[in-house]
Design a protein around this motif. Structure first.
Motif, PDB file in Angstrom:
ATOM      1  N   SER A 150     -47.611 -71.383  15.795  1.00 10.52           N
ATOM      2  CA  SER A 150     -46.762 -72.123  14.861  1.00 10.52           C
ATOM      3  C   SER A 150     -47.430 -72.227  13.493  1.00 10.52           C
ATOM      4  CB  SER A 150     -46.494 -73.531  15.397  1.00 10.52           C
ATOM      5  OG  SER A 150     -45.978 -73.469  16.696  1.00 10.52           O
ATOM      6  N   ASP A 151     -48.726 -72.527  13.490  1.00 14.58           N
ATOM      7  CA  ASP A 151     -49.471 -72.578  12.229  1.00 14.58           C
ATOM      8  C   ASP A 151     -49.357 -71.259  11.495  1.00 14.58           C
ATOM      9  OD1 ASP A 151     -50.301 -75.132  12.446  1.00 14.58           O
ATOM     10  OD2 ASP A 151     -52.298 -74.663  13.197  1.00 14.58           O
ATOM     11  N   GLY A 152     -49.513 -70.158  12.245  1.00 18.78           N
ATOM     12  CA  GLY A 152     -49.435 -68.836  11.638  1.00 18.78           C
ATOM     13  C   GLY A 152     -48.079 -68.596  11.017  1.00 18.78           C
ATOM     14  N   VAL A 153     -47.023 -68.851  11.777  1.00 19.43           N
ATOM     15  CA  VAL A 153     -45.663 -68.602  11.273  1.00 19.43           C
ATOM     16  C   VAL A 153     -45.364 -69.500  10.076  1.00 19.43           C
ATOM     17  CG1 VAL A 153     -43.212 -68.759  11.834  1.00 19.43           C
ATOM     18  CG2 VAL A 153     -44.789 -67.743  13.468  1.00 19.43           C
ATOM     19  N   LEU A 154     -45.711 -70.792  10.177  1.00 23.45           N
ATOM     20  CA  LEU A 154     -45.443 -71.711   9.066  1.00 23.45           C
ATOM     21  C   LEU A 154     -46.247 -71.331   7.834  1.00 23.45           C
ATOM     22  CD1 LEU A 154     -45.227 -75.111  10.980  1.00 23.45           C
ATOM     23  CD2 LEU A 154     -43.358 -73.829   9.945  1.00 23.45           C
ATOM     24  N   ALA A 155     -47.498 -70.907   8.027  1.00 19.98           N
ATOM     25  CA  ALA A 155     -48.333 -70.490   6.891  1.00 19.98           C
ATOM     26  C   ALA A 155     -47.717 -69.274   6.211  1.00 19.98           C
ATOM     27  CB  ALA A 155     -49.757 -70.178   7.372  1.00 19.98           C
ATOM     28  N   ILE A 156     -47.179 -68.354   7.009  1.00 13.72           N
ATOM     29  CA  ILE A 156     -46.574 -67.154   6.428  1.00 13.72           C
ATOM     30  C   ILE A 156     -45.273 -67.517   5.708  1.00 13.72           C
ATOM     31  CG2 ILE A 156     -45.615 -64.872   6.927  1.00 13.72           C
ATOM     32  CD1 ILE A 156     -47.499 -65.034   9.499  1.00 13.72           C
ATOM     33  N   ILE A 157     -44.438 -68.348   6.335  1.00  9.58           N
ATOM     34  CA  ILE A 157     -43.170 -68.743   5.713  1.00  9.58           C
ATOM     35  C   ILE A 157     -43.425 -69.387   4.357  1.00  9.58           C
ATOM     36  CG2 ILE A 157     -41.236 -70.378   5.877  1.00  9.58           C
ATOM     37  CD1 ILE A 157     -41.247 -69.894   8.915  1.00  9.58           C
ATOM     38  N   ILE A 158     -44.363 -70.333   4.337  1.00 10.81           N
ATOM     39  CA  ILE A 158     -44.621 -71.079   3.098  1.00 10.81           C
ATOM     40  C   ILE A 158     -45.180 -70.158   2.009  1.00 10.81           C
ATOM     41  CG2 ILE A 158     -47.018 -71.941   3.231  1.00 10.81           C
ATOM     42  CD1 ILE A 158     -45.862 -74.773   2.919  1.00 10.81           C
ATOM     43  N   THR A 159     -45.851 -69.087   2.433  1.00 13.45           N
ATOM     44  CA  THR A 159     -46.502 -68.227   1.441  1.00 13.45           C
ATOM     45  C   THR A 159     -45.607 -67.078   0.996  1.00 13.45           C
ATOM     46  OG1 THR A 159     -48.475 -68.682   2.769  1.00 13.45           O
ATOM     47  CG2 THR A 159     -48.754 -67.254   0.875  1.00 13.45           C
ATOM     48  N   SER A 189     -54.082 -61.587  18.030  1.00 13.37           N
ATOM     49  CA  SER A 189     -52.735 -61.259  18.499  1.00 13.37           C
ATOM     50  C   SER A 189     -51.719 -62.257  17.957  1.00 13.37           C
ATOM     51  CB  SER A 189     -52.686 -61.257  20.028  1.00 13.37           C
ATOM     52  OG  SER A 189     -53.680 -60.407  20.548  1.00 13.37           O
ATOM     53  N   ASP A 190     -52.074 -63.538  18.011  1.00 11.48           N
ATOM     54  CA  ASP A 190     -51.190 -64.568  17.458  1.00 11.48           C
ATOM     55  C   ASP A 190     -50.911 -64.288  15.990  1.00 11.48           C
ATOM     56  OD1 ASP A 190     -50.885 -66.000  19.719  1.00 11.48           O
ATOM     57  OD2 ASP A 190     -52.385 -67.505  19.256  1.00 11.48           O
ATOM     58  N   GLY A 191     -51.975 -63.941  15.268  1.00  9.32           N
ATOM     59  CA  GLY A 191     -51.806 -63.658  13.836  1.00  9.32           C
ATOM     60  C   GLY A 191     -50.855 -62.501  13.615  1.00  9.32           C
ATOM     61  N   VAL A 192     -51.095 -61.382  14.310  1.00  2.00           N
ATOM     62  CA  VAL A 192     -50.256 -60.195  14.115  1.00  2.00           C
ATOM     63  C   VAL A 192     -48.806 -60.485  14.533  1.00  2.00           C
ATOM     64  CG1 VAL A 192     -49.847 -57.826  14.867  1.00  2.00           C
ATOM     65  CG2 VAL A 192     -52.163 -58.564  14.316  1.00  2.00           C
ATOM     66  N   LEU A 193     -48.619 -61.132  15.680  1.00  3.86           N
ATOM     67  CA  LEU A 193     -47.258 -61.427  16.138  1.00  3.86           C
ATOM     68  C   LEU A 193     -46.553 -62.395  15.188  1.00  3.86           C
ATOM     69  CD1 LEU A 193     -47.856 -61.662  19.993  1.00  3.86           C
ATOM     70  CD2 LEU A 193     -46.678 -59.851  18.752  1.00  3.86           C
ATOM     71  N   ALA A 194     -47.291 -63.387  14.681  1.00  4.00           N
ATOM     72  CA  ALA A 194     -46.699 -64.339  13.736  1.00  4.00           C
ATOM     73  C   ALA A 194     -46.256 -63.611  12.466  1.00  4.00           C
ATOM     74  CB  ALA A 194     -47.701 -65.440  13.388  1.00  4.00           C
ATOM     75  N   SER A 229     -54.819 -74.032   6.662  1.00  6.44           N
ATOM     76  CA  SER A 229     -55.370 -73.647   5.356  1.00  6.44           C
ATOM     77  C   SER A 229     -55.917 -72.227   5.405  1.00  6.44           C
ATOM     78  CB  SER A 229     -56.494 -74.608   4.951  1.00  6.44           C
ATOM     79  OG  SER A 229     -56.041 -75.934   5.009  1.00  6.44           O
ATOM     80  N   ASP A 230     -56.633 -71.908   6.482  1.00  6.94           N
ATOM     81  CA  ASP A 230     -57.148 -70.547   6.655  1.00  6.94           C
ATOM     82  C   ASP A 230     -56.017 -69.541   6.611  1.00  6.94           C
ATOM     83  OD1 ASP A 230     -59.761 -71.233   6.805  1.00  6.94           O
ATOM     84  OD2 ASP A 230     -59.913 -71.125   8.971  1.00  6.94           O
ATOM     85  N   GLY A 231     -54.934 -69.884   7.325  1.00  4.63           N
ATOM     86  CA  GLY A 231     -53.781 -68.984   7.365  1.00  4.63           C
ATOM     87  C   GLY A 231     -53.207 -68.762   5.975  1.00  4.63           C
ATOM     88  N   VAL A 232     -52.938 -69.858   5.262  1.00  2.00           N
ATOM     89  CA  VAL A 232     -52.334 -69.742   3.937  1.00  2.00           C
ATOM     90  C   VAL A 232     -53.265 -68.988   2.982  1.00  2.00           C
ATOM     91  CG1 VAL A 232     -51.533 -71.046   1.930  1.00  2.00           C
ATOM     92  CG2 VAL A 232     -50.882 -71.772   4.217  1.00  2.00           C
TER      93      VAL A 232
END
Lengths: 191, 191, 191, 191
Positions: free
Chosen positions: A10-19, B10-15, D10-13
């Motif tokens: 979720s963090d990954g997806v939200l971080a990508i969406i926001i960016t 994997s989470d990162g790539v899938l996200a 934060s890391d993600g963003v």
């Protein structure tokens, strides 16, 4: 089942969406102030959506912090929420590029409404799994924010047919209501 | 070797895969309902692929949860799976933009088929490393879903030459089969 | 200082690099096989770079697994490596779109060479910090792969002026050499 | 409340910001050195911004490492910082594409200044929450870097109206000042 990877995903997806929303602010090909001026509606819509995604991340963070057990249904309810949030960059870009035209305000509101509903479904599933006496259940309490938000979204959608500014006002009001951190959850969690 | 970073990567790539697909839904330059109408096939293909990536994430989550030991071969089998999944946004966009034309349905099916095969390879390597008596091995059991999916993919690819809707139906059926969370793994893991 | 966030950040950047490369494979506007055929060089360059980033992630994973202490210098050496790897999508796209033209092969090789040098710098800093008797130091050993790679990169760059295929061959050979998981580190780590 | 997810988000963003900037370096459609030459300003602006985001990540890492308690206000101060940093790819692309024209240098400086202010706000909130005697509070000390940076940003913004190179010089100087890892925090943390 652990909640760690659901949080990470979720963090990954939200971080990508926001960016990636920032990619909608297209770099102007000329170095003139007027080029930047025409981007102001795009920037304003970006700020509003940034705050909305920030609110969702914040509440998601608090909610899962107060959660101990998850299951397959919760994973899918979470993906359902992420689906609607993933459409935010699209409606944000559409709204910004067309200077908050009525029809774009309607769809912006619909996506927010659906995300709001998805959030409530997720919350209810988590409470059902973790028990009425769980930290989260006590923290959520009567949840007036969650109850008033859909009403305001619907008003925002309906009023877009009257005037865009009125519609925008409703969306800003919901953001302000949620911007105030959820003291209830925070307090219960810190106990 | 710990599985933590393989999960994180994997989470990162899938996200990212699930989120950049939304970039294929190009923001229309006009604020008209007709502009949105022409995006419906793009949106439909997005929803289908969102569910597919969600399924992969979900199953990947369950599979690794039941895993204790990994090695270099497993890392590469995982990257192989991610490679095919990384092509999903491309075939999704191609399919959506060309209103589910036959040839695009064929390649959509091929990418799904290859991803399915890559998943089975990964699963077998993990079982081989963790032993026949491992949690995962018992959880996977006879794996009828994994056995029927490639058959349905091939049927979907073949039927695209007859009619696009028939092909699409097969891809939707596979999604529905997998949408039901894997009770077997879930149950064994929770024991 | 913990290595956790450095791993998380590197995973994030590598996951994004490996995934945004796929955005260079532009969705064709027509549903014809010929449209796909013209994308073959783009796809081939994508596969090669996917494997390279996969190798870097794999080795990075192993290297940090065998690391216990990091410092500010290591954080920057890591960012330096990520900088060169972040240029991989650009040179990959340039190479693919121009059907492996000489000049694009030269720059692809330069970026690979610089990334290779950055990796060696990072490795040396980590060994210096963790001591000659550390797990990593013993695992790296005489590091023939690390020593032969820059030679092959330089040969690849130079031979691009003679023939593109010759140059490409060198880059493929380096990938194959590294594709074999680093048994040395793996073995030492598992002890 | 744990800081783990705030770090992860934060890391993600930051990972996405640092990586999507590379998308502004548009792949040339011709395989000529001249095509690459015209990209040099874009590349230079990319390098500068890569270093800036790297600095922010580095300092953010150190700051949170020395933090034990966070709250809702800190989460929002963190999002505020990420908001300004999310505009870096935009101003970087604008600056690069227009060969460092005065007006683009002004806005680059404004975004850096606002990010700097957001960082100080975040730092002060963390210190307030963790106490004057906390590791972070002792580590930050008199913070001359934090005090001189806004002055240099303002000088950079003002001097853009005189000469672009002068403005750029100020931004490079700030980067160099921060590039030196924060020995104070590092030392205190390692104790």
């Amino acid at each position: 089942m652990t909640k760690g990877r659901m949080e990470a995903f979720s963090d990954g997806v939200l971080a990508i969406i926001i960016t990636i929303m920032v990619l909608e602010i297209k770099v102007p090909h000329t170095a003139e102030l007027s080029a930047l001026k025409s981007l102001i509606p795009v920037l304003l819509s970006y700020i509003l959506s940034f705050i909305y995604i920030g609110i969702y991340w914040n509440n998601h963070h608090h909610m899962l912090h107060a959660t101990t057990r998850i299951n397959g249904g919760i994973l899918w309810a979470n993906l359902h929420l992420l689906f609607w949030l993933s459409l935010v960059p699209f409606v944000t870009g559409w709204m910004g590029e067309n200077h908050f035209a009525s029809i774009t305000m309607v769809f912006y509101g619909i996506v927010l409404l659906m995300a709001g509903i998805a959030y409530v479904i997720l919350q209810n599933l988590i409470i059902a799994k973790n028990g009425k006496e769980s930290t989260l259940s006590r923290a959520v309490g009567n949840d007036w924010k969650g109850k008033i938000s859909p009403v305001l979204y619907v008003l925002g959608i309906a009023s877009a047919f009257i005037h865009e500014a009125l519609s925008g006002m409703f969306y800003v009001v919901v953001a302000i209501i949620w911007l105030i951190p959820d003291k209830r959850i925070e307090k219960v969690v810190e106990d």
